[in-house]
Design a protein around this motif. Structure first.
Motif, PDB file in Angstrom:
ATOM      1  N   ILE A   1       1.022  -1.252   0.068  1.00  0.00           N
ATOM      2  CA  ILE A   1      -0.038   0.069  -0.094  1.00  0.00           C
ATOM      3  C   ILE A   1       0.833   1.278  -0.009  1.00  0.00           C
ATOM      4  O   ILE A   1       1.700   1.435   1.017  1.00  0.00           O
ATOM      5  CB  ILE A   1      -0.825  -0.163   1.203  1.00  0.00           C
ATOM      6  CG1 ILE A   1      -1.883  -1.301   1.042  1.00  0.00           C
ATOM      7  CG2 ILE A   1      -1.836   1.297   1.179  1.00  0.00           C
ATOM      8  CD1 ILE A   1      -2.737  -1.419   2.405  1.00  0.00           C
TER       9      ILE A   1
ATOM     10  N   THR B   1      -6.065  -1.299   9.998  1.00  0.00           N
ATOM     11  CA  THR B   1      -6.711  -0.314   8.877  1.00  0.00           C
ATOM     12  C   THR B   1      -7.081  -0.966   7.749  1.00  0.00           C
ATOM     13  O   THR B   1      -6.470  -1.651   7.220  1.00  0.00           O
ATOM     14  CB  THR B   1      -5.580   0.752   8.510  1.00  0.00           C
ATOM     15  OG1 THR B   1      -4.952   1.460   9.813  1.00  0.00           O
ATOM     16  CG2 THR B   1      -6.317   1.826   7.677  1.00  0.00           C
ATOM     17  N   ASP B   2      -8.345  -0.690   7.440  1.00  0.00           N
ATOM     18  CA  ASP B   2      -8.980  -1.028   6.430  1.00  0.00           C
ATOM     19  C   ASP B   2      -9.040   0.047   5.236  1.00  0.00           C
ATOM     20  O   ASP B   2      -9.163   1.187   5.608  1.00  0.00           O
ATOM     21  CB  ASP B   2     -10.662  -1.374   6.285  1.00  0.00           C
ATOM     22  CG  ASP B   2     -10.699  -2.781   7.381  1.00  0.00           C
ATOM     23  OD1 ASP B   2      -9.638  -3.508   7.232  1.00  0.00           O
ATOM     24  OD2 ASP B   2     -11.529  -3.182   7.850  1.00  0.00           O
ATOM     25  N   TYR B   3      -8.767  -0.511   4.005  1.00  0.00           N
ATOM     26  CA  TYR B   3      -8.867   0.543   2.691  1.00  0.00           C
ATOM     27  C   TYR B   3      -9.890  -0.060   1.684  1.00  0.00           C
ATOM     28  O   TYR B   3     -10.022  -1.112   1.336  1.00  0.00           O
ATOM     29  CB  TYR B   3      -7.526   0.446   2.178  1.00  0.00           C
ATOM     30  CG  TYR B   3      -6.354   0.858   2.976  1.00  0.00           C
ATOM     31  CD1 TYR B   3      -6.048   2.197   2.989  1.00  0.00           C
ATOM     32  CD2 TYR B   3      -5.695  -0.054   3.770  1.00  0.00           C
ATOM     33  CE1 TYR B   3      -4.809   2.736   3.728  1.00  0.00           C
ATOM     34  CE2 TYR B   3      -4.665   0.411   4.696  1.00  0.00           C
ATOM     35  CZ  TYR B   3      -4.321   1.666   4.585  1.00  0.00           C
ATOM     36  OH  TYR B   3      -3.113   2.113   5.388  1.00  0.00           O
TER      37      TYR B   3
ATOM     38  N   SER C   1     -10.673   5.539   0.196  1.00  0.00           N
ATOM     39  CA  SER C   1     -10.898   5.828   1.501  1.00  0.00           C
ATOM     40  C   SER C   1     -10.159   4.659   2.679  1.00  0.00           C
ATOM     41  O   SER C   1      -9.658   3.709   2.145  1.00  0.00           O
ATOM     42  CB  SER C   1     -12.153   6.222   2.026  1.00  0.00           C
ATOM     43  OG  SER C   1     -12.817   4.987   2.001  1.00  0.00           O
ATOM     44  N   SER C   2      -9.787   5.088   3.728  1.00  0.00           N
ATOM     45  CA  SER C   2      -9.140   4.339   4.910  1.00  0.00           C
ATOM     46  C   SER C   2      -9.804   4.561   6.305  1.00  0.00           C
ATOM     47  O   SER C   2     -10.360   5.796   6.422  1.00  0.00           O
ATOM     48  CB  SER C   2      -7.619   4.260   4.914  1.00  0.00           C
ATOM     49  OG  SER C   2      -7.210   5.665   5.429  1.00  0.00           O
TER      50      SER C   2
ATOM     51  N   ILE D   1      -7.005   3.672  -4.080  1.00  0.00           N
ATOM     52  CA  ILE D   1      -7.442   3.695  -2.611  1.00  0.00           C
ATOM     53  C   ILE D   1      -8.547   4.892  -2.549  1.00  0.00           C
ATOM     54  O   ILE D   1      -8.160   6.179  -2.846  1.00  0.00           O
ATOM     55  CB  ILE D   1      -6.420   3.844  -1.554  1.00  0.00           C
ATOM     56  CG1 ILE D   1      -5.405   2.460  -1.693  1.00  0.00           C
ATOM     57  CG2 ILE D   1      -7.057   4.143  -0.372  1.00  0.00           C
ATOM     58  CD1 ILE D   1      -4.190   2.766  -0.681  1.00  0.00           C
TER      59      ILE D   1
ATOM     60  N   CYS E   1     -11.395   0.178  -1.797  1.00  0.00           N
ATOM     61  CA  CYS E   1     -10.626   0.363  -3.043  1.00  0.00           C
ATOM     62  C   CYS E   1     -11.454   0.147  -4.224  1.00  0.00           C
ATOM     63  O   CYS E   1     -12.260  -0.780  -4.046  1.00  0.00           O
ATOM     64  CB  CYS E   1      -9.405  -0.594  -3.096  1.00  0.00           C
ATOM     65  SG  CYS E   1      -8.005  -0.132  -1.723  1.00  0.00           S
TER      66      CYS E   1
ATOM     67  N   CYS F   1      -6.817  -4.593   3.713  1.00  0.00           N
ATOM     68  CA  CYS F   1      -6.250  -4.441   5.123  1.00  0.00           C
ATOM     69  C   CYS F   1      -4.817  -4.471   5.373  1.00  0.00           C
ATOM     70  O   CYS F   1      -4.370  -5.446   4.611  1.00  0.00           O
ATOM     71  CB  CYS F   1      -7.048  -5.581   6.059  1.00  0.00           C
ATOM     72  SG  CYS F   1      -6.667  -5.068   7.823  1.00  0.00           S
ATOM     73  N   ASP F   2      -4.128  -3.771   6.010  1.00  0.00           N
ATOM     74  CA  ASP F   2      -2.576  -3.984   5.929  1.00  0.00           C
ATOM     75  C   ASP F   2      -2.253  -4.764   6.934  1.00  0.00           C
ATOM     76  O   ASP F   2      -1.093  -4.997   7.434  1.00  0.00           O
ATOM     77  CB  ASP F   2      -2.133  -2.390   6.377  1.00  0.00           C
ATOM     78  CG  ASP F   2      -2.614  -1.744   7.643  1.00  0.00           C
ATOM     79  OD1 ASP F   2      -3.460  -2.668   8.323  1.00  0.00           O
ATOM     80  OD2 ASP F   2      -2.117  -0.673   7.817  1.00  0.00           O
TER      81      ASP F   2
ATOM     82  N   SER G   1      -1.911   6.501  -2.527  1.00  0.00           N
ATOM     83  CA  SER G   1      -3.308   6.539  -3.107  1.00  0.00           C
ATOM     84  C   SER G   1      -3.498   5.081  -3.917  1.00  0.00           C
ATOM     85  O   SER G   1      -4.447   4.900  -4.465  1.00  0.00           O
ATOM     86  CB  SER G   1      -3.606   7.634  -3.812  1.00  0.00           C
ATOM     87  OG  SER G   1      -3.219   7.700  -4.896  1.00  0.00           O
TER      88      SER G   1
END
Length: 239
Positions: free
Chosen positions: A10, A45-47, A65-66, A63, A49, A40-41, A13
């Motif tokens: 990630i 944190t969720d993204y 939003s997060s 991406i 996409c 998810c990293d 953006s």
């Protein structure tokens, strides 16, 4: 529901999936440009996409939003499980991940039936089971499965928590009366043979709190899930 994948690729953006996950998204799920995907990293944190470009070996994503993952509980629980025989540890790992544990630590105690064998190879598989369970149930982190510890090593590790609960077949305090406002919590359960009186005494000397899990004797693969579910309920994480 958007497809969900873990990745550390990630950057600003943009994000990227490669390998088996890229193959699954592109070939099995037949993703195309514009499809929604949740990344998810692995650190909470969720993204949100959308697919920008995809082939069988690589999927590029934009991406949108997060946000912090809403699936992670407010307490950090480590499950210390007496090493069981056959494939019961796999069940313990899977259910512990689903219920919100962040670590699973197998240990060998006096009455363990199982003996150490090819533990490095097994640990790779156990962590893969934890990863797949985390992905399936929508976790925001990937729980870890540690290499097996001795009983003494396990007690020393458990003592680092704000509270460590020793689930003892001979009974003890009620969980709700001793949980308090602990945030880092250890749950210790035995193997098929349970614990010896000497091990129970060693746990008390290490600062662990003996608790009971009701009037019935629970199987070694049931006790971790029962105790973990109780902790999550009492801390408001199963609402």
């Amino acid at each position: 529901m958007p497809h969900r994948y873990f990745t550390e690729n990630i950057h600003g953006s943009t994000a990227e999936l490669t390998g088996a996950d890229a193959h699954h998204l592109a070939r099995v799920m037949r993703a195309k440009a514009g499809d929604d995907v949740i990344l998810c990293d692995g650190h909470g944190t969720d993204y949100a996409c959308t697919v920008a470009e995809c082939d069988g070996e690589r999927v590029a994503l934009d991406i949108i939003s997060s946000a912090p993952s809403v699936s992670e509980p407010s307490v950090r629980v480590t499950v210390y499980a007496g090493y069981p025989k056959q494939d019961k540890l796999e069940t313990i790992i899977q259910k512990s991940v689903e219920l919100g544990a962040v670590r699973i630590v197998p240990f060998f105690s006096r009455y363990c039936v199982a003996a150490p064998k090819k533990e490095e190879q097994k640990n790779v598989r156990y962590n893969r089971i934890a990863f797949e369970a985390a992905k399936q149930c929508g976790r925001g982190v990937i729980p870890t499965v540690e290499m097996p510890m001795t009983y003494a090593q396990m007690l020393a590790d458990a003592a680092k928590n704000d509270a460590a609960f020793f689930c003892y077949e001979a009974g003890g305090d009620s969980l709700h009366s001793r949980l308090g406002d602990a945030e880092d919590i250890g749950i210790i359960t035995g193997s098929e043979g349970g614990f010896s009186e000497q091990e129970a005494e060693a746990a008390r000397n290490a600062g662990c709190i003996a608790i009971g899990l009701g009037p019935r004797i629970l199987r070694c693969e049931t006790a971790p899930a029962a105790a973990l579910a109780a902790v999550m309920t009492l801390t408001g994480n199963l609402q």
